[in-house]
Design a protein around this motif. Structure first.
Motif, short mmCIF file in Angstrom:
data_model
loop_
_atom_site.label_atom_id
_atom_site.label_comp_id
_atom_site.label_asym_id
_atom_site.label_seq_id
_atom_site.Cartn_x
_atom_site.Cartn_y
_atom_site.Cartn_z
N VAL A 166 0.84 -1.21 0.00
CA VAL A 166 0.00 0.00 0.00
C VAL A 166 0.87 1.25 0.00
CG1 VAL A 166 -1.65 1.34 1.36
CG2 VAL A 166 -1.99 -1.11 1.06
N TYR A 167 1.87 1.30 0.85
CA TYR A 167 2.71 2.49 0.93
C TYR A 167 3.61 2.64 -0.30
CZ TYR A 167 1.29 3.87 5.59
OH TYR A 167 0.56 4.31 6.67
N SER A 168 3.96 1.55 -0.95
CA SER A 168 4.71 1.66 -2.20
C SER A 168 3.86 2.32 -3.28
CB SER A 168 5.17 0.27 -2.65
OG SER A 168 6.03 -0.32 -1.69
N ILE A 169 2.60 1.87 -3.40
CA ILE A 169 1.69 2.49 -4.37
C ILE A 169 1.45 3.95 -4.01
CG2 ILE A 169 -0.65 2.41 -5.31
CD1 ILE A 169 -0.62 -0.61 -4.84
N PHE A 195 -7.65 -0.20 -2.97
CA PHE A 195 -8.62 0.62 -2.26
C PHE A 195 -7.97 1.33 -1.06
CE2 PHE A 195 -12.30 0.96 0.74
CZ PHE A 195 -13.02 1.89 0.00
N ALA A 196 -7.09 0.64 -0.35
CA ALA A 196 -6.40 1.24 0.79
C ALA A 196 -5.49 2.38 0.34
CB ALA A 196 -5.60 0.18 1.55
N ALA A 197 -4.75 2.17 -0.75
CA ALA A 197 -3.88 3.24 -1.27
C ALA A 197 -4.70 4.43 -1.76
CB ALA A 197 -3.01 2.69 -2.41
N LEU A 198 -5.84 4.17 -2.36
CA LEU A 198 -6.71 5.25 -2.82
C LEU A 198 -7.21 6.08 -1.65
CD1 LEU A 198 -8.41 6.56 -5.14
CD2 LEU A 198 -10.18 4.86 -4.60
N ASN A 199 -7.62 5.43 -0.56
CA ASN A 199 -8.10 6.15 0.61
C ASN A 199 -7.02 7.05 1.22
OD1 ASN A 199 -10.65 5.00 0.44
ND2 ASN A 199 -10.15 3.32 1.81
N LEU A 200 -5.84 6.50 1.39
CA LEU A 200 -4.76 7.30 1.98
C LEU A 200 -4.37 8.47 1.07
CD1 LEU A 200 -2.45 4.46 3.38
CD2 LEU A 200 -4.08 5.86 4.64
N TYR A 201 -4.34 8.24 -0.22
CA TYR A 201 -3.98 9.31 -1.17
C TYR A 201 -5.00 10.44 -1.12
CZ TYR A 201 -3.02 11.62 -5.63
OH TYR A 201 -2.76 12.55 -6.60
N VAL A 202 -6.29 10.10 -1.11
CA VAL A 202 -7.34 11.12 -1.04
C VAL A 202 -7.24 11.91 0.27
CG1 VAL A 202 -9.83 11.47 -0.92
CG2 VAL A 202 -8.88 9.92 -2.62
N ASP A 203 -6.96 11.22 1.38
CA ASP A 203 -6.81 11.92 2.66
C ASP A 203 -5.66 12.92 2.62
OD1 ASP A 203 -8.90 10.39 3.61
OD2 ASP A 203 -7.60 8.88 4.53
N ILE A 204 -4.52 12.49 2.11
CA ILE A 204 -3.35 13.38 2.08
C ILE A 204 -3.58 14.57 1.15
CG2 ILE A 204 -0.91 13.48 1.42
CD1 ILE A 204 -0.65 10.58 2.32
#
Length: 332
Positions: free
Chosen positions: A118-121, A307-316
């Motif tokens: 997730v953090y790599s993406i 989906f997890a990477a998408l959520n974190l990206y939108v938050d940031i």
């Protein structure tokens, strides 16, 4: 006196009584059912043929279903059914269904691999976003081209919305490669373009300050989410309501600003941006704990790394935009 000359049976015993209308025929031996005492013991299964000593030709031992358990094994126990892959009278099934596949998602090694993925993406997404912002700051031709072609902004907005809805609402799409990576790439490029256009209105030092504050804040919130004993995964409904209220608040501010009915727009904009940064900061903790799993009440499956990477990206991205709005409003 008649002599016995043929047949598989031994000669009759004159001392025996009558059985079946013939003198001297002994009764057949009585063997108990295997697993006697169970309420639904099956009747013996005959396959035809002449009777032989010890059973019937081609059949299982007396009292045992053909293809069943060895002689003497209780019927209804594991392995005692006629077909071992069906549930017996106790509701168990042996062996397990071979179609059931998957991983033990509670395994820590699988969860750690999921977090690394997730953090790599996420890092790739942030690098693409930074590259777009840099192009619009250091290449004036690109900035002027976008300003004279407003349809690019609308086109990127449509792509971003379609890709986000597809990834958020269609579980089979976001779990199936390569479609999930294609949609995530489209979303990332469209969002990076929109973000670059939005930040081009600000000074370079304000954008750099917002980037630094966002990076420090996100790092601190991530470490807090990993270490804290508070479980934020139960706050999903509350956070969703907060986002809806924030959207309504922003819509009302926009309408009042257009009608010139808003007195001090600068103060209201600061309040709005501060609330947005606060809500999405909590959302970052929430999404991080969903990704971690383990001791938290709710967790996201390791299959949902897109989906997890998408959520974190939108938050940031939202935290960055609200912090940039705060800096811009404070500078007027």
């Amino acid at each position: 006196m008649t002599t016995w000359n043929s047949g598989p049976y031994p000669p009759p015993d004159p001392n025996q009584g009558y059985y079946g209308g013939q003198q001297g025929y002994p009764p057949p031996p009585q063997q108990p059912y295997p697993g006697a005492g169970y309420p639904n013991a099956p009747p013996p299964m005959y396959t035809g043929g002449m009777p032989q000593a010890g059973g019937y030709p081609g059949s299982a031992p007396y009292g045992q279903p053909a293809g069943g358990a060895p002689y003497g094994q209780p019927y209804g126990q594991p392995g005692g059914g006629a077909y071992n892959n069906q549930a017996d009278m106790y509701g168990t099934s042996y062996p397990e269904d071979p179609e059931v596949k998957g991983f033990d998602f509670s395994d820590k090694s699988i969860r750690r691999g999921f977090i690394r993925k997730v953090y790599s993406i996420l890092m790739v997404q942030l690098l693409i976003t930074g590259a777009f912002i840099s192009i619009f700051f250091f290449h004036q031709g690109a900035k002027r081209f976008v300003q004279h072609n407003s349809w690019l902004f609308i086109f990127a907005l449509i792509i971003m919305l379609v890709a986000m809805i597809a990834l958020a609402c269609c579980g089979e799409v976001r779990r199936k490669a390569p479609m999930n990576f294609i949609l995530l790439a489209l979303f990332t490029f469209a969002e990076a373009f929109l973000l670059a256009v939005a930040t081009s209105r600000y000074d370079a030092d304000a954008v750099l300050m917002a980037v630094g504050i966002t990076a420090a804040l996100c790092l601190g919130l991530t470490l807090f989410a990993f270490q804290t004993k508070w479980d934020f995964t139960m706050c999903g409904g509350f956070l969703f309501v907060c986002v809806l209220i924030l959207m309504i608040f922003g819509l009302v501010i926009s309408i009042l600003a257009m009608t010139k009915a808003l007195g001090s727009f600068k103060v209201v904009n600061l309040v709005y941006a501060s609330l947005g940064a606060l809500i999405f900061s909590v959302y970052l903790i929430y999404d991080t704990q969903l990704m971690m799993g383990g001791k938290h009440k709710y967790s996201i499956s390791p299959e949902e790394y897109i989906f997890a990477a998408l959520n974190l990206y939108v938050d940031i991205v939202n935290i960055f935009l609200y912090i940039l709005t705060i800096i811009g409003a404070s500078r007027d």
